[in-house]
Design an enzyme around this catalytic site. Structure first.
Site, PDB file in Angstrom:
ATOM      1  N   GLU A 288       0.946  -1.163  -0.018  1.00  0.00           N
ATOM      2  CA  GLU A 288      -0.056  -0.129   0.031  1.00  0.00           C
ATOM      3  C   GLU A 288       0.874   1.388  -0.041  1.00  0.00           C
ATOM      4  O   GLU A 288       0.581   1.963  -0.752  1.00  0.00           O
ATOM      5  CB  GLU A 288      -0.770  -0.004   1.234  1.00  0.00           C
ATOM      6  CG  GLU A 288      -1.932   1.288   1.446  1.00  0.00           C
ATOM      7  CD  GLU A 288      -2.999   1.400   0.061  1.00  0.00           C
ATOM      8  OE1 GLU A 288      -3.793   0.389   0.089  1.00  0.00           O
ATOM      9  OE2 GLU A 288      -2.835   2.030  -0.675  1.00  0.00           O
ATOM     10  N   ASP A 292       1.101   4.157  -3.054  1.00  0.00           N
ATOM     11  CA  ASP A 292       0.685   5.192  -2.741  1.00  0.00           C
ATOM     12  C   ASP A 292       1.772   6.360  -3.106  1.00  0.00           C
ATOM     13  O   ASP A 292       1.365   7.512  -3.579  1.00  0.00           O
ATOM     14  CB  ASP A 292      -0.019   5.630  -1.352  1.00  0.00           C
ATOM     15  CG  ASP A 292      -1.087   4.761  -1.078  1.00  0.00           C
ATOM     16  OD1 ASP A 292      -1.907   4.261  -2.009  1.00  0.00           O
ATOM     17  OD2 ASP A 292      -1.355   4.574   0.187  1.00  0.00           O
ATOM     18  N   SER A 487      -7.361   1.503  -3.749  1.00  0.00           N
ATOM     19  CA  SER A 487      -6.198   1.996  -3.348  1.00  0.00           C
ATOM     20  C   SER A 487      -5.360   2.656  -4.368  1.00  0.00           C
ATOM     21  O   SER A 487      -4.501   3.479  -3.874  1.00  0.00           O
ATOM     22  CB  SER A 487      -5.480   0.734  -2.599  1.00  0.00           C
ATOM     23  OG  SER A 487      -5.768   0.678  -1.291  1.00  0.00           O
TER      24      SER A 487
END
Ligand code: NAG
Ligand code: NAG
Ligand code: NAG
Ligand code: NAG
Length: 568
Positions: A288, A292, A487
């Site tokens: 993640e 990001d 996400s």
């Protein structure tokens, strides 16, 4: 004005009479029948266990702040995009002296000294033993085990406050909010590593219909590729939560591979809060966190990117980190102008209404200053989270459905269709907003009786927009990996906003700020996606459609059209 000595003597009387004075007027402030599924009651919390308490005080002029934000964010307003200053927001948010005195008197009677947790003082904090907390809130704190993670937390099913404090106290935490550890929204650890070449050398030529790279997004959405000026005033932030680590070396590899036109030395700025650590060791890099940072730095062409990393130290549960991340930004003079979060949970099973509203009010304060707050909508289709059991029950909404946040759903493939995993639907905590009423009611009218009783037609509808979240290429520990989910969508969409902000600020204009009223007023600025559905809870979920739908919102970014709609 009441003389200080008088207040002190009142306090003294109160403490001499002890807490029974307060107890006589205690009223239940919040209760729940049981802990959410997945939590087991282990017994009473020990008297000497220390609790980090937060209290949200009523803002002095919340209605004034709401009105000011409405004026600044409505495209038809004469003062459109005249965002508030930090001081203006604080003057609305600061509790009245009546509120401060009432709460201080109450806490002082228990020998508790609180300190402000925000510049406006609408949150206060203090640390007390369970024994004192039990008396303060006329409750009995217990220990609960979140069996899936094995994490224990101290919570209660019901608490009370003195009746005359009710108008002043909006939320008390930790009390009746429960949550397991925060999870990144990326559920697909490796979509199918075997299907693709795992090493950079073997990487096949890009087929954007199969896998998404920055180049695919630039073509698909018309995103600019040239470096921004080094004096850009645009800034983007992404949230990260321990134990995720964002790896700088992986970012450098990512840039070399996917953005060879950019300097591979571009890095994110790390801001550590609550004892966070961002370990730089490829084997400990998080999917993640890498996703990001790579899909912000890798798209924003040199716009400063902040990795806001939240740790565990002052938290009594993962829910606190959310509050902290927004309150840290509120305290900054120049926060990032767009802030993306790809972590979440479910609306009702986790946080109490009072805490959710208090958190949303913090987002409102940030939005009023011209910050676009974006969230991944969730990856469980109409079930919100992938592992939620909800067959035969109403669709559980996602968290947060705060109307001041922009929720981003996922698309897949080229040409784009809605991704089945997109959490989309209707809040039970926040009502439908005026800026979305036409678009959302048109959808509800179209589906007629379908799913009647399974969703709340009067709730705030989401997602607001969407972006790619099918099969996205990232670098982790030096290798290509494939991730999917909302996400991916939130940082991608947010990067587009950061680039538009760069152009707006260079042209002497205001940043986009709170986006939602503008988004719904400009359907032509987005690629309307009309295919796809989001199954869950034993149903096929909602269907994408012309116009807004609970799979892809108003659609995916069309940079050129957004630019025009932004006044460039
Ligand atoms: C507050 O402190 C005073 C002085 O130490 C003590 O006498 C009193 O019992 C305390 N009150 C409470 C409610 O703990
Ligand atoms: C919490 O539950 C898990 C799973 O059942 C168990 O392994 C763990 O020992 C429990 N923790 C405590 C403190 O009871
Ligand atoms: C894109 O990929 C999907 C499978 O994921 C396939 O069904 C579709 O035909 C492909 N579209 C094009 C235009 O190649
Ligand atoms: C549906 O949404 C409305 C508006 O936010 C809310 O007042 C109501 O409680 C919600 N209904 C349910 C069943 O949660």
């Amino acid at each position: 004005m009441v003389p200080q000595s008088f207040i002190q003597s009142l306090t003294l009387v109160a403490s001499l009479l002890s807490s029974t004075v307060w107890a006589s007027t205690f009223v239940v402030h919040e209760k729940r029948d049981s802990a959410p599924n997945g939590f087991i009651h282990l017994g009473s919390a020990p008297d000497d266990k220390m609790l980090n308490m937060r209290i949200n005080l009523a803002m002095g002029n919340q209605a004034g702040l709401e009105a000011a934000l409405e004026q600044a964010s409505s495209p038809t307003s004469p003062t459109f995009r005249e965002w508030l200053t930090k001081e203006q927001v604080e003057s609305f948010a600061a509790p009245t002296s009546e509120t401060v005195e009432a709460v201080t008197e109450w806490l002082t009677s228990f020998n508790i000294t609180s300190t402000p947790a925000t510049p406006a003082g609408d949150w206060v904090k203090f640390t007390i033993p369970v024994k004192v907390a039990n008396q303060l809130l006329n409750t009995e704190y217990s220990i609960f085990n979140h069996t899936q993670s094995g994490q224990t937390s101290v919570r209660t099913l019901q608490y009370s406050i003195p009746s005359d404090l009710q108008p002043h106290v909006k939320a008390v935490h930790p009390t009746t909010s429960f949550n397991g550890p925060l999870r990144g929204r990326a559920p697909i650890t490796a979509v199918s590593a075997a299907r693709f070449a795992p090493s950079l050398e073997e990487r096949a030529t890009v087929d954007c219909n199969a896998t998404i790279t920055p180049a695919c997004l630039q073509t698909l959405y018309g995103i600019p590729t040239q470096m921004v000026s080094s004096s850009t005033k645009s800034k983007i932030g992404v949230a990260g939560y321990t134990p995720q680590n964002a790896d700088s070396e992986d970012l450098s590899t990512f840039l070399k591979e996917f953005r060879p036109d950019l300097p591979s030395t571009l890095n994110f700025i790390t801001e550590l809060y609550d004892g966070a650590t961002n370990v730089q060791d490829g084997t400990q890099a998080g999917l993640e966190a890498n996703l990001d940072t790579q899909y912000t730095v890798g798209l924003v062409n040199g716009i400063p990117t902040v990795y806001e990393d939240i740790g565990y130290t002052v938290q009594d549960g993962p829910d606190d980190g959310y509050l902290d991340s927004i309150n840290y930004l509120i305290s900054q003079t120049s926060p990032p102008l767009v802030f993306s979060t790809s972590y979440g949970f479910d609306e009702e099973s986790a946080l109490s209404l009072s805490l959710t509203v208090a958190y949303c009010n913090a987002i409102m304060q940030l939005a009023s200053r011209g910050v676009s707050v974006t969230f991944a909508s969730g990856d469980g289709g109409v079930a919100s989270s992938p592992d939620l059991q909800c067959e035969g029950t109403p669709f559980p909404p996602t968290f947060p459905t705060c109307p001041y946040a922009t929720l981003v759903g996922a698309t897949q493939n080229v040409p784009e269709i809605g991704a089945g995993l997109t959490a989309g639907g209707f809040s039970n905590y926040f009502p439908q907003q005026s800026w979305q009423a036409d678009a959302v009611n048109a959808y509800i009218a179209k589906i007629g009786n379908t799913y009647a009783g399974l969703y709340n037609a009067s709730g705030r509808a989401y997602p607001d927009v969407s972006a790619q979240g099918g099969t996205v290429e990232i670098i982790i520990n030096g290798h290509v990996d494939y991730v999917g989910g909302t996400s991916c969508s939130s940082p991608i969409f947010s990067s587009v906003i950061a680039l538009l902000n760069d152009e707006l600020l260079s042209a002497g204009k205001s940043p986009l700020g709170f986006l939602n009223p503008w988004i719904y007023a400009n359907p032509q600025a987005f690629n309307d996606i009309t295919i796809g559905n989001n199954p869950g809870c034993g149903t096929e979920g909602f269907s994408a459609n012309e116009g807004w739908d609970p799979v892809t919102g108003m659609g995916s970014p069309n940079y050129a059209a957004m630019r025009t709609a932004a006044g460039l």
